[in-house]
Each structure stands twice: as structure tokens, then as C-alpha cells.
Motif scaffolding. Structure first.
Motif, mmCIF file in Angstrom:
data_model
loop_
_atom_site.group_PDB
_atom_site.id
_atom_site.type_symbol
_atom_site.label_atom_id
_atom_site.label_comp_id
_atom_site.label_asym_id
_atom_site.label_seq_id
_atom_site.Cartn_x
_atom_site.Cartn_y
_atom_site.Cartn_z
ATOM 1 N N LEU A 169 1.303 -22.202 5.203
ATOM 2 C CA LEU A 169 0.585 -22.754 4.051
ATOM 3 C C LEU A 169 -0.696 -23.472 4.446
ATOM 4 O O LEU A 169 -1.571 -23.697 3.603
ATOM 5 N N GLY A 170 -0.808 -23.850 5.708
ATOM 6 C CA GLY A 170 -1.964 -24.637 6.108
ATOM 7 C C GLY A 170 -2.010 -25.939 5.330
ATOM 8 O O GLY A 170 -1.014 -26.642 5.217
ATOM 9 N N ASP A 171 -3.172 -26.240 4.748
ATOM 10 C CA ASP A 171 -3.324 -27.489 3.990
ATOM 11 C C ASP A 171 -3.259 -27.254 2.476
ATOM 12 O O ASP A 171 -3.738 -28.078 1.697
ATOM 13 N N LEU A 172 -2.663 -26.135 2.055
ATOM 14 C CA LEU A 172 -2.557 -25.833 0.631
ATOM 15 C C LEU A 172 -1.594 -26.815 -0.042
ATOM 16 O O LEU A 172 -0.420 -26.885 0.316
ATOM 17 N N PRO A 173 -2.054 -27.593 -1.031
ATOM 18 C CA PRO A 173 -1.200 -28.608 -1.658
ATOM 19 C C PRO A 173 -0.113 -27.972 -2.532
ATOM 20 O O PRO A 173 -0.263 -26.842 -3.006
ATOM 21 N N PRO A 174 0.980 -28.684 -2.776
ATOM 22 C CA PRO A 174 2.015 -28.182 -3.679
ATOM 23 C C PRO A 174 1.442 -27.851 -5.057
ATOM 24 O O PRO A 174 0.626 -28.588 -5.600
ATOM 25 N N GLY A 175 1.852 -26.701 -5.584
ATOM 26 C CA GLY A 175 1.386 -26.265 -6.891
ATOM 27 C C GLY A 175 0.083 -25.493 -6.868
ATOM 28 O O GLY A 175 -0.342 -24.964 -7.895
ATOM 29 N N GLN A 176 -0.568 -25.394 -5.705
ATOM 30 C CA GLN A 176 -1.839 -24.689 -5.584
ATOM 31 C C GLN A 176 -1.632 -23.308 -4.956
ATOM 32 O O GLN A 176 -0.663 -23.075 -4.245
ATOM 33 N N TRP A 177 -2.579 -22.399 -5.215
ATOM 34 C CA TRP A 177 -2.496 -21.038 -4.711
ATOM 35 C C TRP A 177 -3.874 -20.578 -4.269
ATOM 36 O O TRP A 177 -4.885 -21.173 -4.604
ATOM 37 N N ARG A 178 -3.894 -19.481 -3.529
ATOM 38 C CA ARG A 178 -5.157 -18.840 -3.162
ATOM 39 C C ARG A 178 -4.889 -17.387 -2.801
ATOM 40 O O ARG A 178 -3.754 -17.013 -2.462
ATOM 41 N N ALA A 179 -5.928 -16.568 -2.898
ATOM 42 C CA ALA A 179 -5.840 -15.165 -2.502
ATOM 43 C C ALA A 179 -5.952 -15.060 -0.975
ATOM 44 O O ALA A 179 -6.658 -15.842 -0.336
ATOM 45 N N LEU A 180 -5.243 -14.101 -0.413
ATOM 46 C CA LEU A 180 -5.273 -13.886 1.027
ATOM 47 C C LEU A 180 -6.275 -12.805 1.401
ATOM 48 O O LEU A 180 -6.388 -11.790 0.711
ATOM 49 N N ALA A 181 -6.970 -13.027 2.494
ATOM 50 C CA ALA A 181 -7.833 -12.005 3.074
ATOM 51 C C ALA A 181 -6.977 -11.019 3.877
ATOM 52 O O ALA A 181 -5.817 -11.293 4.193
ATOM 53 N N ALA A 182 -7.568 -9.873 4.208
ATOM 54 C CA ALA A 182 -6.817 -8.826 4.897
ATOM 55 C C ALA A 182 -6.235 -9.306 6.226
ATOM 56 O O ALA A 182 -5.102 -8.959 6.581
ATOM 57 N N ASP A 183 -6.995 -10.139 6.963
ATOM 58 C CA ASP A 183 -6.482 -10.598 8.247
ATOM 59 C C ASP A 183 -5.314 -11.559 8.063
ATOM 60 O O ASP A 183 -4.418 -11.638 8.922
ATOM 61 N N GLU A 184 -5.276 -12.265 6.934
ATOM 62 C CA GLU A 184 -4.152 -13.156 6.671
ATOM 63 C C GLU A 184 -2.918 -12.359 6.278
ATOM 64 O O GLU A 184 -1.779 -12.721 6.656
ATOM 65 N N PRO A 235 -6.855 -4.475 -7.654
ATOM 66 C CA PRO A 235 -5.491 -4.187 -7.193
ATOM 67 C C PRO A 235 -5.414 -4.152 -5.670
ATOM 68 O O PRO A 235 -6.362 -3.763 -4.982
ATOM 69 N N GLY A 236 -4.254 -4.556 -5.162
ATOM 70 C CA GLY A 236 -4.091 -4.808 -3.739
ATOM 71 C C GLY A 236 -4.116 -6.300 -3.466
ATOM 72 O O GLY A 236 -4.126 -6.745 -2.324
ATOM 73 N N LEU A 237 -4.082 -7.085 -4.557
ATOM 74 C CA LEU A 237 -4.148 -8.538 -4.471
ATOM 75 C C LEU A 237 -2.875 -9.107 -3.824
ATOM 76 O O LEU A 237 -1.760 -8.683 -4.127
ATOM 77 N N VAL A 238 -3.057 -10.065 -2.935
ATOM 78 C CA VAL A 238 -1.946 -10.828 -2.367
ATOM 79 C C VAL A 238 -2.300 -12.308 -2.497
ATOM 80 O O VAL A 238 -3.371 -12.736 -2.053
ATOM 81 N N LEU A 239 -1.424 -13.067 -3.125
ATOM 82 C CA LEU A 239 -1.608 -14.508 -3.286
ATOM 83 C C LEU A 239 -0.548 -15.256 -2.511
ATOM 84 O O LEU A 239 0.573 -14.776 -2.335
ATOM 85 N N VAL A 240 -0.880 -16.456 -2.069
ATOM 86 C CA VAL A 240 0.106 -17.380 -1.519
ATOM 87 C C VAL A 240 0.095 -18.633 -2.394
ATOM 88 O O VAL A 240 -0.966 -19.130 -2.771
ATOM 89 N N LEU A 241 1.288 -19.102 -2.738
ATOM 90 C CA LEU A 241 1.468 -20.295 -3.552
ATOM 91 C C LEU A 241 2.335 -21.282 -2.798
ATOM 92 O O LEU A 241 3.329 -20.889 -2.176
ATOM 93 N N ASN A 242 1.965 -22.556 -2.839
ATOM 94 C CA ASN A 242 2.835 -23.608 -2.328
ATOM 95 C C ASN A 242 3.722 -24.032 -3.492
ATOM 96 O O ASN A 242 3.351 -24.875 -4.300
ATOM 97 N N LYS A 243 4.882 -23.401 -3.584
ATOM 98 C CA LYS A 243 5.764 -23.618 -4.730
ATOM 99 C C LYS A 243 6.359 -25.024 -4.701
ATOM 100 O O LYS A 243 6.991 -25.414 -3.724
ATOM 101 N N PRO A 244 6.197 -25.783 -5.767
ATOM 102 C CA PRO A 244 6.829 -27.099 -5.830
ATOM 103 C C PRO A 244 8.289 -26.980 -6.276
ATOM 104 O O PRO A 244 8.722 -25.938 -6.773
ATOM 105 N N LEU A 245 9.029 -28.051 -6.104
ATOM 106 C CA LEU A 245 10.404 -28.092 -6.583
ATOM 107 C C LEU A 245 10.425 -28.045 -8.112
ATOM 108 O O LEU A 245 9.475 -28.457 -8.773
#
Length: 235
Positions: free
Chosen positions: A211-226, A57-67
Motif C-alpha cells: 500500500l505504501g503511504d496510501l491512507p485508509p479509504g483511499q485508492w489509486r490506479a496502478l501503472a503497468a510496472d506496479e 479497459p485494463g484498469l487495475v486499482l488498489v484500495l486501502n480498505k478500511p474496517l
């Protein structure tokens, strides 16, 4: 917290199902030693089927949401949770979207199970900037930047003017817009108020997080500094 509860709360199964995983020897430590349901061990030292557990718990994700994908748990079409591992729907505390992007808006979408962090990001009082790029149906008329920055624009059916927003003109029909609030279909309604129409829309940053180079439809967990970048000024 007992390991059986910890793993169940991560969405890997009910407590009964997770208890069977222990009986089958599927839960081990980093050295391959079989663990038991009432063992206590640091999260990062636990493996399930030889793989590290999902973040605690404390998870933060970023997703490149597609249309064409809806920010909802249930919808007739595709939803953003379909792009995550199925067990992420079952996590406790629940993993929620941080605000929403409508079906026809792409780009940066955050998820978290931290309610206080979620509120801090979306609260207008925090003034976290959200950066969008849009293409328009018609050329700009020239007064939009001043109007959006004035803090006087009143959207249809609303009684409170919008907070000042920053408009950067990239081309006659291509703009970048920085908002510090998130009203319903705000960007589209702002341009509608000027007699124009948004044809494509994407969120490209929240604070200093992109998003950096995160492709559409892909996600990743964020580190604390992010996560900290969310509360920095946009690039």
C-alpha cells in the motif's frame, strides 16, 4: 470505437446522456477543439469538461480498505464501491474486486476489469503470495509455524488440506502470515484450529505490491510496472 460509446462504457452516462455532452461541447481534445460523437481520437487526448478521461479497459486499482466496509456491490452497510467514483460502478467491462476481504479485515484490495488478470491473481495455481498481519487474543503456543508450513492442516468442514503457509512471529500475539490461496476466512480459521482467535487482521501486500503511504479509504490506479509487482515474491 466511436467516442460516444467509449465514454458511455467508462460509466459517464448512457449513450443518450453522453450524446448530449457532445452537443453541449463538453467533450474536447487537448487543444480545446470540440469533438463529435463519431470522431476517432486516442484515449489520452480526450477531455470531458476539461479533465482527462478515466483509464481505458485494463484498469487495475488498489484500495486501502478500511474496517467496516463490505466487498460487495450491494449491502445494507457501506460497500467498497462507495469509496470509488459512482461512475466506476457503471463501467463496461465491469470493475470487480480481486478476491474479497471481509468486513472486519482491512488493507490492500485490488479491483480490475480484466477477467484474465483477475483469475491469474486469485488462482491457487499461480501461487501469488498474499501477506497478512494479525494480532491474536492469546500468546502463540510455539507450534503454529511448523503446522502452517506442513501442508497438512485441515480446516473444519473441509476435505483438502491447506497449502503450506509461512508464519513470521513479530511478537507473542503479533504475526505476519504469507498465503498462496484464499479460502473463506482462512487466516481466522487457521488460528481457530490452533485454539487461538484473531483480533485484528490486515492484508499488507499481494506479491511485491504494498500500500505504501496510501491512507485508509483511499485508492489509486496502478501503472503497468506496479501490476507486474503482484507476480513478484513478497518483500
Amino acid at each position: 470505437m466511436k467516442l460516444v460509446r467509449l465514454i458511455a462504457n467508462l460509466g459517464y452516462g448512457s449513450r443518450k446522456e453522453v450524446a448530449w455532452m457532445f452537443r453541449e461541447g463538453r467533450v474536447t481534445d487537448l487543444d480545446g477543439e470540440v469533438l463529435y460523437a463519431d470522431d476517432k481520437l486516442p484515449h489520452e487526448r480526450i477531455l470531458l469538461d476539461g479533465e482527462p478521461l478515466d483509464p481505458p479497459p485494463g484498469l487495475v486499482l488498489v484500495l486501502n480498505k478500511p474496517l467496516g466496509v463490505t466487498c460487495s456491490r450491494k449491502d445494507q452497510g457501506r460497500v467498497v464501491y462507495d469509496l470509488l467514483p459512482p461512475r466506476y460502478r457503471l463501467r463496461e467491462p465491469a470493475l470487480s474486486t480481486v478476491g474479497r476481504l471481509d468486513r472486519d479485515t482491512a488493507g490492500l484490495l485490488l479491483f480490475t476489469d480484466d477477467g484474465a488478470l483477475l483469475h491469474r491473481i486469485i488462482s491457487p495455481r499461480t501461487h501469488v503470495p498474499k501477506v497478512y498481519e494479525a494480532t491474536l487474543a492469546e500468546d502463540l503456543r510455539g507450534h503454529e509455524a511448523e503446522l502452517f508450513a506442513s501442508g497438512t492442516l485441515l480446516l473444519e468442514s473441509e476435505t483438502t488440506p491447506l497449502a503450506p503457509a509461512q508464519l513470521e512471529v513479530l511478537a507473542p500475539r503479533h504475526v505476519r502470515l504469507v498465503l498462496t490461496e484464499g479460502r473463506y476466512h482462512q487466516v481466522r480459521r487457521m488460528f481457530a484450529a490452533t485454539g487461538n482467535r484473531v483480533e485484528t487482521l490486515a492484508r499488507i501486500a499481494v506479491g511485491d505490491l504494498t500500500l505504501g503511504d496510501l491512507p485508509p479509504g483511499q485508492w489509486r490506479a496502478l501503472a503497468a510496472d506496479e501490476v507486474a509487482q503482484i507476480f513478484a515474491a513478497p518483500l
